[in-house]
Scaffold this active site. Sequence first.
Site, PDB file in Angstrom:
ATOM      1  N   ALA A  33       0.791  -1.136   0.040  1.00  0.00           N
ATOM      2  CA  ALA A  33       0.421  -0.340  -0.225  1.00  0.00           C
ATOM      3  C   ALA A  33       0.934   1.224   0.022  1.00  0.00           C
ATOM      4  CB  ALA A  33      -0.629  -0.600   0.817  1.00  0.00           C
ATOM      5  N   ASN A  34       0.207   2.101   0.219  1.00  0.00           N
ATOM      6  CA  ASN A  34       0.415   3.781   0.043  1.00  0.00           C
ATOM      7  C   ASN A  34       0.409   4.356   1.463  1.00  0.00           C
ATOM      8  OD1 ASN A  34      -0.692   5.269  -1.000  1.00  0.00           O
ATOM      9  ND2 ASN A  34      -0.603   3.924  -2.348  1.00  0.00           N
ATOM     10  N   HIS A  35       1.184   6.155   1.594  1.00  0.00           N
ATOM     11  CA  HIS A  35       0.841   6.477   2.245  1.00  0.00           C
ATOM     12  C   HIS A  35      -0.468   7.274   2.839  1.00  0.00           C
ATOM     13  CE1 HIS A  35       4.284   5.975   5.192  1.00  0.00           C
ATOM     14  NE2 HIS A  35       4.643   5.818   4.002  1.00  0.00           N
TER      15      HIS A  35
END
Length: 228
Positions: A33-35
């Site tokens: 995933a990412n932020h």
Amino acid sequence: PDAVSGPGPLAGRRALVTSGPTHEAIDPVRYIANHSSGKQGHAIAAALARLGAAVTLVSGPVRVPDPPGVTVVAVDSARAMLAACQAVLPVDVAVCAAAVADWGVADRAPQKLKKAPGQETLTLTLTRNPDILATVAAPGPARPRLVVGFAAETEHLLEHAREKRARKGCDWIVANDVGAATGTFGGDRNTVHVIGTEGVEAWPPLTKAAVAERLAARIAEALAEDAS
Ligand code: CTP
Ligand code: CA
């Protein structure tokens, strides 16, 4: 449930907004995933709804609450996000604010991956995910009249953003610096440049809610001009 339109400058208009990260499953318990927090995309959906648009928000997994007056479709992966977006078309305007994972895991393990004795490395093969913005912006009868993308960059902001606008075929790009020092990811503020047909506009540092307000007002103006 189909999104409903209210009174206001966007009354009778349909809008699609993507928001949040996507989760790309490695196995049943792990993902890439990412932020992205979803704050900016969710605020845009809320602002468009306040102007009267019937808004469908297709969102990856986020912790922010569903915006009022908006139909929310929750998805996990990029592929699921694309399918959900295609089901919402046609719309008058699409705003792709999601931080879509560029890569998915090639062979998702059906069971939790276990370490082999002595194993010191793990290699995952990733495959390109579909580009939702480019797909929505592609010429054709279902193309929204206005397609807005985002460009999240950590360097060469305007150069990369201009290139993305051309490559993806969207009308406007909202360029934002997501370098660690900016606090954009997860924060409440955003400093953006909006690149459209008439060049680059530098917006002052604003809250994400104010960026959303201003963008929604611009969208309403553009669609009104278009209709006259
Ligand atoms: N986007 C999308 N689907 C993807 C990747 C990106 O819809 N698979 C959209 C994002 O929602 C955003 C825009 O494209 O509106 C730009 O995303 P960004 O990650 O900045 O650009 P990429 O083209 O993926 O380029 P890179 O990450 O390599 O800089
Ligand atoms: Ca990307």
